[in-house]
Design a protein around this motif. Structure first.
Motif, short mmCIF file in Angstrom:
data_model
loop_
_atom_site.label_atom_id
_atom_site.label_comp_id
_atom_site.label_asym_id
_atom_site.label_seq_id
_atom_site.Cartn_x
_atom_site.Cartn_y
_atom_site.Cartn_z
N LEU A 69 1.40 -21.02 -5.84
CA LEU A 69 0.47 -20.39 -4.90
C LEU A 69 0.58 -20.93 -3.47
N PRO A 70 0.63 -22.26 -3.29
CA PRO A 70 0.79 -22.74 -1.91
C PRO A 70 2.07 -22.22 -1.26
N MET A 71 3.14 -22.13 -2.06
CA MET A 71 4.40 -21.68 -1.48
C MET A 71 4.38 -20.18 -1.19
N ALA A 72 3.56 -19.43 -1.97
CA ALA A 72 3.50 -17.99 -1.78
C ALA A 72 2.45 -17.60 -0.74
N PHE A 73 1.63 -18.56 -0.33
CA PHE A 73 0.51 -18.23 0.55
C PHE A 73 0.92 -17.48 1.82
N PRO A 74 1.92 -17.94 2.57
CA PRO A 74 2.31 -17.18 3.77
C PRO A 74 2.69 -15.74 3.46
N ALA A 75 3.30 -15.51 2.28
CA ALA A 75 3.67 -14.15 1.90
C ALA A 75 2.42 -13.31 1.65
N PHE A 76 1.39 -13.91 1.06
CA PHE A 76 0.12 -13.20 0.86
C PHE A 76 -0.47 -12.80 2.21
N VAL A 77 -0.43 -13.73 3.16
CA VAL A 77 -0.99 -13.42 4.48
C VAL A 77 -0.20 -12.27 5.11
N ALA A 78 1.13 -12.32 4.98
CA ALA A 78 1.96 -11.24 5.52
C ALA A 78 1.56 -9.90 4.90
N GLY A 79 1.39 -9.88 3.58
CA GLY A 79 0.99 -8.65 2.90
C GLY A 79 -0.40 -8.21 3.32
N SER A 80 -1.29 -9.17 3.52
CA SER A 80 -2.67 -8.83 3.85
C SER A 80 -2.77 -8.18 5.23
N ILE A 81 -1.82 -8.49 6.11
CA ILE A 81 -1.84 -7.84 7.43
C ILE A 81 -1.70 -6.33 7.25
N PHE A 82 -0.84 -5.92 6.32
CA PHE A 82 -0.69 -4.49 6.05
C PHE A 82 -1.96 -3.92 5.41
N THR A 83 -2.39 -4.53 4.29
CA THR A 83 -3.52 -3.95 3.56
C THR A 83 -4.77 -3.93 4.43
N PHE A 84 -4.96 -4.97 5.22
CA PHE A 84 -6.16 -5.06 6.04
C PHE A 84 -6.14 -4.03 7.16
N SER A 85 -5.01 -3.97 7.89
CA SER A 85 -4.98 -3.07 9.05
C SER A 85 -4.94 -1.60 8.61
N LEU A 86 -4.24 -1.32 7.51
CA LEU A 86 -4.19 0.07 7.04
C LEU A 86 -5.59 0.54 6.61
N THR A 87 -6.33 -0.35 5.96
CA THR A 87 -7.69 0.02 5.56
C THR A 87 -8.60 0.19 6.78
N MET A 88 -8.46 -0.71 7.74
CA MET A 88 -9.28 -0.64 8.96
C MET A 88 -9.14 0.72 9.64
N GLY A 89 -7.95 1.29 9.59
CA GLY A 89 -7.71 2.52 10.34
C GLY A 89 -7.84 3.80 9.52
N ASP A 90 -8.05 3.66 8.20
CA ASP A 90 -7.98 4.86 7.36
C ASP A 90 -9.23 5.74 7.48
N TYR A 91 -9.02 7.07 7.44
CA TYR A 91 -10.17 7.98 7.39
C TYR A 91 -9.95 9.11 6.41
N ILE A 92 -8.69 9.36 6.01
CA ILE A 92 -8.42 10.51 5.14
C ILE A 92 -8.89 10.24 3.72
N ALA A 93 -8.50 9.07 3.17
CA ALA A 93 -8.91 8.75 1.81
C ALA A 93 -10.44 8.75 1.72
N VAL A 94 -11.07 8.24 2.77
CA VAL A 94 -12.54 8.20 2.77
C VAL A 94 -13.09 9.61 2.71
N LYS A 95 -12.48 10.51 3.48
CA LYS A 95 -12.93 11.91 3.48
C LYS A 95 -12.77 12.54 2.10
N ILE A 96 -11.67 12.15 1.39
CA ILE A 96 -11.35 12.82 0.13
C ILE A 96 -12.15 12.25 -1.04
N VAL A 97 -12.29 10.91 -1.11
CA VAL A 97 -12.99 10.33 -2.27
C VAL A 97 -14.26 9.57 -1.86
N GLY A 98 -14.56 9.54 -0.56
CA GLY A 98 -15.66 8.69 -0.10
C GLY A 98 -17.03 9.33 -0.16
#
Lengths: 266, 354
Positions: free
Chosen positions: A187-216
């Motif tokens: 886990l400590p060695m993979a941590f930077p990779a998690f942070v890298a992945g979280s940049i995608f998941t976090f920013s994509l969610t922050m900007g999303d509106y279509i999925a919210v419209k469809i299932v929200g």
């Protein structure tokens, strides 16, 4: 130099235009944009309860989606990187990438079907006397977690693959069981990779509106506020002000990520 | 007879059709510096990984002292490994790396610190405890790996070509230091290498591996002076082989014989007293300067080519060079000839068959 210029004009230029627009205002009668400098839009953003709620809700969902994706991605990525045979590894990478080939809308509507009152979730829940949770925050979180999962799996997989297997062997050799090795080495060695992945998941969610419209259902996220103000209300300055919120949050997030050394993993 | 640290009985490891380790029996004594020497793919590293527990044998048993550890996972075996790539944890300091094994075993903080500092002192890295691995040189990382293993006071320390990545000078220093450390701590060392000089320098006993089997197991001197097969003679040092027709002509007997290059005298004329000597006239084909020694390649009248090696006691090799294309006489003591058990022509190693 020319590529940088291109980036400057096309990318930062658009963002600058957005920021400038957010400092203008709109005539309530004519709907015309008045080019007078004002902080009114940002004041509204903080003063009006509903916008504050939506902002925190959006950040909360983005964080939740990120955590869910990290938890789901880790075992898959670990299996792909360290357990699977080279052949199985290639097949798994393709399997992880495959949902990205399908249209975003198709996948969002697929989840709409899943959560519908007579959809698969309702069938499974029915024998237990339960219903589908229906459209709302829960369905939005599940759908967004599903949509962004590959963006978490791939960096974590790449990060784990770069960890030499001899480190795991060394840990076992020094007396550590699997759990200890996982916690103290993997886990400590993979941590930077998690942070890298979280940049995608976090920013994509922050900007999303279509999925919210469809299932929200009636749920709104920041993206919807931007969309509604641009479209129905035609209040471009306020929409621009709302749109700067995810940008500011992401800049803060990136600054924090930088300190973990995760940006070198991208 | 001292106690046994490791016993391997009928140990085999097969990968599909490849017999990496083939029905191996081996006893390693307590406190011994034991080397496993062989070319790549000879099975020596697989044996080490079987002892460590990273591989599961296809057949056979592994005893550590009295305990059968054949099916135990690595963390339940009282052995520690120094890895070829050192496998230092990059996200921990040097001290944290060395403490890792003790922390896992829940050794108390002060005791842990004390033992880790002792181990670092053993490898002369006291001043580097707070460093990060990426701030260390290759040689220092190698020492950290050694300290991290030694601090656990294992029954056996396994070393997988630990000096392979170091430059020659450092490697020679570490050879001597490893031997010293081993004598100090008294732990059994099992050392895997493909470098014959390394094996001869440090070991109490050496097992020469070839195709998953032990070709010969002996003390360094015996291995060099009394090789059991052409493979061992060729892998450990340079050698001259006489067999068949050549053996009859030069040695005067049928069979296969080995003579080491430094045991052969090179003169312009045959000596007068020839009792107990072999004598073979020939022509010098090549003179090669090797720094501390000079090698001379002589084509014997009887057929085979023989390499002769001599220390450079002079600062010039002009005298040796003048002998090129000249007729010479080679002599060596008959009792320096090593007869090989059978005439093996098949199992010669690729290089150094002079």
């Amino acid at each position: 130099m020319p590529p940088m210029l291109w980036l400057g004009v096309a990318y930062l230029g658009a963002l600058a235009a957005l920021l400038i627009t957010s400092l203008w205002t709109q005539n309530d009668f004519t709907g015309e944009i008045e080019r007078a400098w004002t902080l009114e839009n940002f004041q509204d953003l903080f003063r009006v309860d509903v916008y504050r709620t939506i902002t925190f809700r959006t950040i909360g969902i983005a964080a939740l989606v990120t955590v869910i994706d990290a938890v789901l991605a880790f075992p898959i990525a670990l299996y792909m990187a360290k357990v699977a045979s080279p052949r199985a590894q290639r097949l798994l990478v393709i399997a992880v990438l495959m949902p990205l080939w399908a249209s975003y809308l198709v996948k969002a509507y697929a989840w709409r079907g899943m959560f519908s009152a007579d959809g698969p979730i309702a069938w499974v829940a029915a024998p237990f006397g339960l219903h589908s949770p229906g459209y709302g925050l829960f369905a939005t979180t599940v759908t967004l977690s599903y949509l962004w999962l590959p963006y978490m799996i791939l960096p974590v997989y790449a990060g784990l693959e770069r960890v030499p297997s001899s480190l795991f062997e060394a840990s076992a050799d020094l007396g550590a069981g699997s759990w200890h090795t996982l916690r103290r080495v993997v886990l400590p060695m993979a941590f930077p990779a998690f942070v890298a992945g979280s940049i995608f998941t976090f920013s994509l969610t922050m900007g999303d509106y279509i999925a919210v419209k469809i299932v929200g259902g009636t749920t709104q996220l920041l993206g919807n506020v931007v969309y509604d103000n641009q479209g129905a209300a035609n209040n471009l300055p306020f929409a621009a002000a709302v749109a700067t919120v995810p940008i500011v949050v992401m800049l803060g997030y990136l600054a924090a990520a930088r300190r973990t050394g995760a940006l070198e993993q991208l | 007879m001292t106690a046994t640290a490791i016993s391997l009985r009928g140990l085999s490891k097969h990968y599909d059709q490849v017999r990496a380790v083939d029905d191996l029996d081996l006893d390693i004594a307590d406190g011994e510096f034991f080397s496993m020497l062989g070319p790549s793919g000879s099975g020596k590293t697989t044996v080490l990984r079987l002892i460590a527990g990273f591989e599961v044998p296809t057949a056979g048993t592994i005893l550590l002292g009295e305990d059968d550890v054949t099916t135990r996972p690595p963390f339940a075996r009282d052995v520690n490994t120094v890895f070829q790539d050192y496998a230092i944890f990059p996200h921990m300091s040097v001290l944290e790396n060395v403490e890792y094994g003790l922390r896992v075993k829940k050794v108390g903080r002060s005791e842990r610190r004390k033992r880790a500092e002792e181990a670092l002192a053993t490898v002369r890295l006291e001043a580097y405890a707070a460093r990060r691995p990426h701030q260390l040189s290759g040689g220092q990382r190698q020492r950290v790996a050694l300290a991290r293993a030694l601090v656990n006071r294992p029954k056996v320390l396994l070393l997988d070509e630990p000096l392979g990545a170091l430059d020659l000078k450092l490697r020679r220093e570490m050879q001597i230091e490893l031997k010293q450390i081993q004598r100090e701590v008294g732990i059994t060392f099992v050392f895997v290498t493909h470098d014959q000089e390394e094996a001869l320098t440090m070991s109490d006993r050496v097992a020469v591996f070839n195709e998953g089997r032990i070709e010969q197991l002996a003390a360094p001197v015996d291995l060099y002076e009394r090789p059991a097969s052409a493979f061992v003679a060729g892998f450990v040092g340079t050698f001259n082989l006489f067999q068949g027709e050549a053996a009859r002509a030069v040695v005067g007997e049928a069979g296969s014989f080995v003579i080491r290059p430094e045991k052969v005298r090179l003169d312009a004329e045959a000596p007068t007293d020839v009792t107990g000597l072999c004598i073979a006239p020939g022509v010098v084909r090549e003179v090669v300067y090797l720094g501390s020694t000079t090698s001379t390649v002589v084509a014997l009248d009887a057929g085979p080519t023989v390499t002769v090696s001599h220390p450079n006691t002079d600062t010039s090799i002009d005298a040796a060079l003048e002998r090129r294309d000249q007729r010479v006489v080679l002599t060596w003591r008959r009792d320096h000839l090593v007869p090989l058990a059978s005439s093996e022509t098949a199992a010669l190693p690729e290089e150094e068959t002079a």
